[in-house]
Design a protein around this motif. Structure first.
Motif, PDB file in Angstrom:
ATOM      1  N   GLY A  21      21.834  34.276  21.205  1.00 11.63           N
ATOM      2  CA  GLY A  21      22.832  34.347  22.071  1.00 11.63           C
ATOM      3  C   GLY A  21      24.351  33.813  21.400  1.00 11.63           C
ATOM      4  N   ILE A  22      25.628  34.394  21.592  1.00  9.23           N
ATOM      5  CA  ILE A  22      26.198  33.435  20.594  1.00  9.23           C
ATOM      6  C   ILE A  22      26.910  32.340  21.637  1.00  9.23           C
ATOM      7  CG2 ILE A  22      27.418  35.532  19.824  1.00  9.23           C
ATOM      8  CD1 ILE A  22      29.852  36.232  20.876  1.00  9.23           C
ATOM      9  N   GLY A  23      26.987  32.355  23.145  1.00  8.46           N
ATOM     10  CA  GLY A  23      27.633  31.259  23.885  1.00  8.46           C
ATOM     11  C   GLY A  23      27.033  29.685  23.663  1.00  8.46           C
ATOM     12  N   ALA A  25      27.043  28.764  20.412  1.00  7.72           N
ATOM     13  CA  ALA A  25      28.110  28.518  19.638  1.00  7.72           C
ATOM     14  C   ALA A  25      29.828  28.180  19.623  1.00  7.72           C
ATOM     15  CB  ALA A  25      28.010  30.343  18.231  1.00  7.72           C
ATOM     16  N   GLU A  26      29.834  29.286  20.905  1.00  6.16           N
ATOM     17  CA  GLU A  26      31.411  28.813  21.245  1.00  6.16           C
ATOM     18  C   GLU A  26      31.525  27.358  22.500  1.00  6.16           C
ATOM     19  OE1 GLU A  26      34.775  30.223  24.904  1.00  6.16           O
ATOM     20  OE2 GLU A  26      33.061  32.217  24.078  1.00  6.16           O
ATOM     21  N   THR A  27      30.594  27.029  23.155  1.00  3.50           N
ATOM     22  CA  THR A  27      30.371  25.783  23.359  1.00  3.50           C
ATOM     23  C   THR A  27      30.421  24.512  22.692  1.00  3.50           C
ATOM     24  OG1 THR A  27      29.077  26.761  25.694  1.00  3.50           O
ATOM     25  CG2 THR A  27      29.046  24.661  24.927  1.00  3.50           C
ATOM     26  N   ALA A  28      29.606  24.474  21.686  1.00  5.20           N
ATOM     27  CA  ALA A  28      29.898  24.024  20.559  1.00  5.20           C
ATOM     28  C   ALA A  28      31.221  23.863  19.763  1.00  5.20           C
ATOM     29  CB  ALA A  28      29.123  24.352  18.578  1.00  5.20           C
ATOM     30  N   ALA A  29      32.170  25.076  19.789  1.00  8.42           N
ATOM     31  CA  ALA A  29      33.457  24.947  19.262  1.00  8.42           C
ATOM     32  C   ALA A  29      34.309  24.421  20.180  1.00  8.42           C
ATOM     33  CB  ALA A  29      33.646  26.338  18.430  1.00  8.42           C
ATOM     34  N   ARG A  30      34.553  24.969  21.273  1.00 11.86           N
ATOM     35  CA  ARG A  30      34.940  24.043  22.352  1.00 11.86           C
ATOM     36  C   ARG A  30      34.896  22.810  22.450  1.00 11.86           C
ATOM     37  NH1 ARG A  30      38.499  27.636  23.994  1.00 11.86           N
ATOM     38  NH2 ARG A  30      38.283  29.683  23.793  1.00 11.86           N
ATOM     39  N   THR A  31      33.336  22.370  22.409  1.00  7.66           N
ATOM     40  CA  THR A  31      33.585  20.885  22.691  1.00  7.66           C
ATOM     41  C   THR A  31      34.570  20.113  21.353  1.00  7.66           C
ATOM     42  OG1 THR A  31      31.206  21.289  23.366  1.00  7.66           O
ATOM     43  CG2 THR A  31      31.417  19.274  22.004  1.00  7.66           C
ATOM     44  N   ASN A  41      35.359  33.251  28.784  1.00  5.81           N
ATOM     45  CA  ASN A  41      34.136  33.272  29.747  1.00  5.81           C
ATOM     46  C   ASN A  41      34.345  32.391  30.236  1.00  5.81           C
ATOM     47  OD1 ASN A  41      32.447  35.162  27.689  1.00  5.81           O
ATOM     48  ND2 ASN A  41      33.576  33.952  26.698  1.00  5.81           N
ATOM     49  N   ASP A  42      33.898  32.616  32.034  1.00  8.37           N
ATOM     50  CA  ASP A  42      34.211  31.578  33.005  1.00  8.37           C
ATOM     51  C   ASP A  42      32.913  30.524  33.216  1.00  8.37           C
ATOM     52  OD1 ASP A  42      35.531  32.906  34.437  1.00  8.37           O
ATOM     53  OD2 ASP A  42      34.947  34.042  35.503  1.00  8.37           O
ATOM     54  N   VAL A  43      31.611  31.236  32.832  1.00  6.50           N
ATOM     55  CA  VAL A  43      30.259  30.053  32.658  1.00  6.50           C
ATOM     56  C   VAL A  43      31.118  29.078  31.724  1.00  6.50           C
ATOM     57  CG1 VAL A  43      29.305  31.047  30.354  1.00  6.50           C
ATOM     58  CG2 VAL A  43      28.556  29.610  31.807  1.00  6.50           C
ATOM     59  N   ILE A  44      31.802  29.507  30.223  1.00  2.48           N
ATOM     60  CA  ILE A  44      32.163  27.669  29.505  1.00  2.48           C
ATOM     61  C   ILE A  44      33.516  27.558  30.182  1.00  2.48           C
ATOM     62  CG2 ILE A  44      33.423  27.910  27.611  1.00  2.48           C
ATOM     63  CD1 ILE A  44      31.402  30.025  25.770  1.00  2.48           C
ATOM     64  N   SER A  55      20.736  29.214  35.375  1.00  2.00           N
ATOM     65  CA  SER A  55      21.645  29.771  35.676  1.00  2.00           C
ATOM     66  C   SER A  55      22.681  30.009  35.213  1.00  2.00           C
ATOM     67  CB  SER A  55      22.196  30.458  37.156  1.00  2.00           C
ATOM     68  OG  SER A  55      22.459  29.337  37.793  1.00  2.00           O
ATOM     69  N   MET A  56      23.296  29.253  34.747  1.00  2.30           N
ATOM     70  CA  MET A  56      24.518  28.679  33.581  1.00  2.30           C
ATOM     71  C   MET A  56      23.979  29.107  32.497  1.00  2.30           C
ATOM     72  SD  MET A  56      26.455  25.694  35.697  1.00  2.30           S
ATOM     73  CE  MET A  56      27.579  25.820  34.692  1.00  2.30           C
ATOM     74  N   THR A  57      23.348  28.628  31.748  1.00  3.86           N
ATOM     75  CA  THR A  57      22.321  29.078  30.275  1.00  3.86           C
ATOM     76  C   THR A  57      22.065  30.271  30.328  1.00  3.86           C
ATOM     77  OG1 THR A  57      19.614  28.208  31.207  1.00  3.86           O
ATOM     78  CG2 THR A  57      21.873  26.635  30.140  1.00  3.86           C
ATOM     79  N   ASN A  58      21.998  31.106  30.996  1.00  2.00           N
ATOM     80  CA  ASN A  58      20.883  32.210  31.146  1.00  2.00           C
ATOM     81  C   ASN A  58      22.991  33.078  30.640  1.00  2.00           C
ATOM     82  OD1 ASN A  58      18.713  31.748  30.935  1.00  2.00           O
ATOM     83  ND2 ASN A  58      17.525  32.074  33.359  1.00  2.00           N
ATOM     84  N   GLU A  59      23.125  32.392  31.939  1.00  2.00           N
ATOM     85  CA  GLU A  59      24.575  33.788  31.569  1.00  2.00           C
ATOM     86  C   GLU A  59      25.330  33.036  30.329  1.00  2.00           C
ATOM     87  OE1 GLU A  59      29.147  33.914  34.278  1.00  2.00           O
ATOM     88  OE2 GLU A  59      27.636  32.628  34.459  1.00  2.00           O
ATOM     89  N   LEU A  60      25.558  31.795  29.901  1.00  2.49           N
ATOM     90  CA  LEU A  60      25.496  31.866  28.521  1.00  2.49           C
ATOM     91  C   LEU A  60      25.168  32.172  27.126  1.00  2.49           C
ATOM     92  CD1 LEU A  60      27.756  29.166  27.206  1.00  2.49           C
ATOM     93  CD2 LEU A  60      25.588  28.172  26.778  1.00  2.49           C
ATOM     94  N   ASN A  61      23.636  32.116  27.580  1.00  2.00           N
ATOM     95  CA  ASN A  61      23.146  33.230  26.433  1.00  2.00           C
ATOM     96  C   ASN A  61      23.199  34.431  26.087  1.00  2.00           C
ATOM     97  OD1 ASN A  61      22.524  30.905  25.520  1.00  2.00           O
ATOM     98  ND2 ASN A  61      20.553  31.236  26.726  1.00  2.00           N
ATOM     99  N   SER A  62      23.974  35.500  27.497  1.00  2.00           N
ATOM    100  CA  SER A  62      24.582  36.965  27.325  1.00  2.00           C
ATOM    101  C   SER A  62      25.618  37.189  27.068  1.00  2.00           C
ATOM    102  CB  SER A  62      23.598  37.125  29.267  1.00  2.00           C
ATOM    103  OG  SER A  62      25.161  36.553  29.976  1.00  2.00           O
TER     104      SER A  62
END
Length: 277
Positions: A21-23, A25-31, A41-44, A55-62
């Motif tokens: 997934g790309i979630g 990668a976005e989390t890393a960038a926003r860190t 993306n609400d989960v981020i 459940s959040m990591t599953n949403e992140l990875n989707s």
């Protein structure tokens, strides 16, 4: 199947086994930028304040889209972020010739069907051919294996004939050829079915395999032999692979592999590494 320079070839087949997934990668960038609240993306957005549960990591990875990753990939060229996404492919039916070029891409994990451990049937066919069947028995048996990327039977018969001659030469040079080609527990089959190549072959196939039989015989096979492998790339490395190998300047067989890998790659990844805008 395609004809190139007068020879017909089969193309490789590729299946995507897993993707992360790309979630992430976005989390890393926003860190890096501490900009979680700006994500679409609400989960981020929520990660800034709480550690994600399952459940959040599953949403992140989707997650399928990320404007930030698009900007970093195509406006700011901050490609290190793409290394947080990984994809794994099963490749069937590329060639040993391609493998030599493919392995030059160092930032990948690669596991390849080993000729050290998987040549038993070829050697069994040769040993059996010495029981009366001769070269023609060997050629017909190897043709049935569908082991070459070349698809012309007459051409492959020439290649197999060369394999036979190499093995025959070696069998005359090595004093105890059967000691390096047949498992000790299977040697009795040569006497039991003497004079019957097919029965010797069937018995050897059903018996114990000679350990590391390929060590003595890898020299007989060419770059046309099919290779199966599992490869894992991070997205940045995959971008480089596609840029170099899905190109008119690339060797046609590795270009076919790159095309098949690209066809198996989901759009959300291609949008970040293949320019189409």
């Amino acid at each position: 199947m395609e004809e190139i320079y007068g020879i017909r070839y089969t193309r490789p087949e590729v299946v995507l086994l897993q993707d992360t997934g790309i979630g992430v990668a976005e989390t890393a960038a926003r860190t890096c930028y501490d900009s979680f609240e700006n994500s679409e993306n609400d989960v981020i957005k929520s990660i800034r304040n709480i550690l994600p549960d399952e459940s959040m990591t599953n949403e992140l990875n989707s997650i399928d889209e990320s404007q930030l990753l698009d900007d970093l990939a195509w406006t700011y060229f901050h490609h290190s972020i793409l290394e947080h996404a990984n994809l794994s492919y099963l490749v069937r039916g590329t060639s040993r010739g391609v493998l030599q070029e493919h392995a030059r891409h160092r930032l990948q994990a690669i596991s390849v069907r080993s000729t050290r451990y998987t040549m038993s049937s070829i050697i069994n066919a040769f040993v059996a051919s010495l029981q009366g069947g001769g070269k023609e028995f060997f050629i017909q048996k190897i043709l049935s294996f569908d082991m070459f990327v070349t698809a012309d039977e007459d051409y492959n018969a020439l290649e197999i004939s060369g394999m036979y001659e190499k093995l025959l030469y070696q069998s005359k040079k090595v004093e105890d050829f059967y000691a390096i080609s047949v498992a000790k527990s299977s040697l009795g089959f040569l006497e039991e079915f003497a004079g019957d190549s097919q029965k010797v072959y069937e018995a050897l196939e059903a018996g114990k395999k000679k350990r590391n039989v390929g060590d003595a015989f890898k020299h007989i096979i060419s770059d046309n032999v099919k290779v199966d492998m599992v490869v894992t790339f991070n997205l940045r490395s995959l971008k480089n692979y596609f840029a170099l190998r899905d190109s008119g300047a690339a060797y046609f067989q590795i270009r076919w592999l790159a095309e098949a890998m690209k066809a198996a790659t989901p759009k959300k990844y291609l949008d970040l590494i293949v320019k189409n805008k």
